[in-house]
Design an enzyme around this catalytic site. Structure first.
Site, short mmCIF file in Angstrom:
data_model
loop_
_atom_site.label_atom_id
_atom_site.label_comp_id
_atom_site.label_asym_id
_atom_site.label_seq_id
_atom_site.Cartn_x
_atom_site.Cartn_y
_atom_site.Cartn_z
N ASP A 163 -1.86 0.87 -5.82
CA ASP A 163 -2.49 1.81 -4.80
C ASP A 163 -1.45 2.49 -3.89
O ASP A 163 -1.75 3.73 -4.06
CB ASP A 163 -3.09 0.98 -3.80
N GLU A 392 -2.08 -12.93 -3.15
CA GLU A 392 -2.21 -11.82 -4.01
C GLU A 392 -1.04 -11.30 -4.53
O GLU A 392 -0.89 -10.77 -5.68
CB GLU A 392 -2.86 -10.83 -2.95
#
Ligand code: GLC
Length: 425
Positions: A163, A392
Site C-alpha cells: 500500500d 502482520e
C-alpha cells in the site's frame, strides 16, 4: 518445536475462519481480501483440502462479469473499516471494492492441485476455477496493458498489495486531494498510527477511489483516466508466475486453448520484464507509465519479481542483492533497502519484513537453484515467528511485531514453509 508452531498457526487460521472465507485478522481487516485468501488457502490445504478449495471458490463467486476479481469482498457489514462499501459504490449485491490485487491465485491453485491427496476433489475444483482465473488474467492484459507491452499497470497503490511503498511517493504526490469527502480512518484505532500510512496518503488514496467511481467503475476507461499508472515488477512477476502455472495446470487438465494463451502471456511478460531491470541497483524497478521513467526506489517489488521464471543470471543477481542487504539487517527480507534515507523499519511497506513476500521470493529463487539465500530467508522467517508470534509484519532489525496480530496469511505461510520442501534443514 516445529509441530508446536504448526499447531499455533492452525489456531490463528481457526480464529479467523468465517466458514467459507477467512478475515486477515480481527478488527483491522474484517472482510475477505483477494491475495490473502489465495495464500491462506495454501495453509489450509495441508490439513483440510476441502476448506482450502472453499476459500478460493468464495473469492471467485464475487468475480465481476468483465473478469476482474476485486480486492475486498464485504461479506458482512462492519463499520470498523474505512473505506467501506458506501465509499466504493460499486453497486454489487454483495458489495466489493472496485480495484484488484496481486493475481497469485493461479499459482496457489496449481500448487494445491499438484500435491492434493484427494485427486477427484482437486480435479473438479481446479477444472471449475481454471476458466475463471484465466478470465481474470485476460482482464489484466486487456484493461491494464492497452498498448500490448506485455506488462500491466496498477492504477491504485492498494492494488500492488504494498500500500504505502516508497515506490509510489512521487506518483502519489501528483494525485490531487481537492474534493475528497471528509472521512474518519478506522485502521489507526486498531494499530499503532506510526506503523500505518499517513493521513495525507489516505486522502490521495480516497481521491483515486472517488475518481474511479465517477466513471461507474468502467474498467475499459480507468487505466487511461488514472493519474496513477505504475508498472510494478513484483505485481507483474506474480501475474506472470500465475499465468505460467495456469498453463501447466490447463495442460494437465487437457484445456489446450487456455494453456496456449496463458503460456503466451507468461513468455511475453518475462521478455518485457527486462525493460524494468536496473544495473545501477542490481534489481528490477517500477516504471511510472505517466512519465515513462523508471522509479529510482529499490524496494522489495523489484526482488519479488524473482517469483516468476526470470533468466538465471537475473535470479543470481537478485540472490546476491538480497545477500548484501542481509549483511545490514537481522532478518531478511526488508520491504525497502535499509541503506535508503526513506527506509522506516516499522512503517508498513516502507521497511518491515512480510512473511508472504519472503515465501514467494524463496519459492522463485529455489526454482532458480539459489539454495543458500533461500535457506537464509526461510530461517529468518521462522526465527521471526519464534521471536514475535504471528504478526502482520516485523521490524527487520528488532523483530518488533507490527500492525495487526494473529494474522491469517502469516500463519498460513508458517504452515506452508514448515510442511514443504522449502523447510530449513
Ligand atoms: C493491507 C496490505 C495488503 C493486504 C491487506 C489485508 O492492506 O497492504 O497487502 O492484502 O492489508 O491483509
Amino acid at each position: 518445536m516445529r509441530q508446536d508452531l504448526i499447531e499455533k498457526a492452525r489456531g490463528v487460521l481457526a480464529r479467523n475462519d468465517r466458514g467459507h472465507y477467512t478475515v486477515p485478522t480481527h478488527g483491522l481487516y474484517p472482510f475477505q481480501w483477494n491475495w490473502d485468501s489465495a495464500l491462506s488457502a495454501l495453509g489450509f490445504s495441508h490439513f483440510d483440502e476441502a476448506r482450502a478449495w472453499r476459500e478460493i471458490e468464495t473469492l471467485f463467486q464475487h468475480q465481476w462479469e468483465d473478469g476482474e476479481v476485486p480486492h475486498i469482498i464485504f461479506h458482512e457489514m462492519n463499520d470498523g473499516y474505512f473505506p467501506g462499501p458506501d465509499v466504493w459504490g460499486t453497486g454489487r449485491k454483495i458489495p466489493t471494492s472496485g480495484i484488484t490485487q496481486p493475481a497469485v491465485t493461479g499459482f496457489a491453485v496449481r500448487r494445491i492441485h499438484a500435491r492434493a491427496r484427494n485427486k477427484t476433489m482437486a480435479d473438479a475444483n481446479a477444472r471449475a476455477l481454471l476458466p475463471r482465473i484465466h478470465a481474470w488474467h485476460q482482464w489484466f492484459y486487456r484493461n491494464r496493458d492497452p498498448e500490448g507491452t506485455g506488462l500491466v499497470s496498477i492504477i491504485h497503490p492498494w492494488e500492488s498489495g504494498r500500500d504505502n511503498s516508497i515506490d509510489w511517493d512521487n506518483a502519489l504526490a501528483r494525485v490531487p486531494t481537492e474534493g475528497v469527502a471528509p472521512f474518519k480512518r478506522r485502521d489507526v484505532a486498531h494499530a499503532n498510527p506510526d506503523h500505518r500510512p499517513t493521513d495525507e496518503e489516505y486522502r490521495r488514496y480516497i481521491w483515486l477511489v472517488q475518481h474511479f467511481r465517477s466513471f461507474g467503475w468502467d474498467n475499459s476507461k480507468l487505466h487511461d483516466a488514472s493519474p496513477f499508472r505504475m508498472v510494478d515488477p513484483g505485481f507483474n512477476g506474480i501475474l506472470i508466475r500465475s499465468c505460467r502455472d495456469l498453463a501447466d495446470l490447463a495442460e494437465t487438465l487437457g484445456e489446450n486453448e487456455i494453456a496456449r494463451e496463458s503460456r503466451a502471456f507468461s513468455d511475453r511478460g518475462i521478455a518485457a520484464m527486462e525493460t524494468l531491470w536496473s544495473d545501477a541497483y542490481g534489481q528490477y524497478l517500477c516504471l511510472d507509465r505517466v512519465t515513462n521513467e523508471l522509479v529510482e526506489s529499490p524496494s522489495i517489488g523489484g526482488l519479488l519479481a524473482a517469483f516468476c521464471p526470470i533468466p538465471d543470471h537475473r535470479a543470481k543477481a537478485i540472490a546476491s542483492r538480497i545477500l548484501e542487504i542481509g549483511k545490514t539487517v537481522q532478518y531478511l527480507v526488508p520491504s525497502h533497502d535499509p541503506a535508503q534515507p526513506q527506509f522506516d523499519g516499522l512503517r508498513y511497506w516502507r521497511g518491515p519484513v512480510w512473511l508472504i513476500v519472503n515465501y514467494m521470493i524463496a519459492d522463485g529463487l529455489l526454482n532458480a537453484g539459489q539454495t543458500d539465500i533461500v535457506q537464509r530467508i526461510v530461517t529468518d522467517s521462522i526465527r521471526l515467528i519464534e521471536q514475535s508470534g504471528f504478526a502482520e509484519y516485523y521490524d527487520p532489525n528488532t523483530a518488533e511485531p507490527c500492525g495487526g496480530s494473529s494474522f491469517t496469511w502469516t500463519a498460513a505461510m508458517v504452515i506452508e514453509i514448515l510442511k514443504t520442501e522449502a523447510a530449513p534443514a
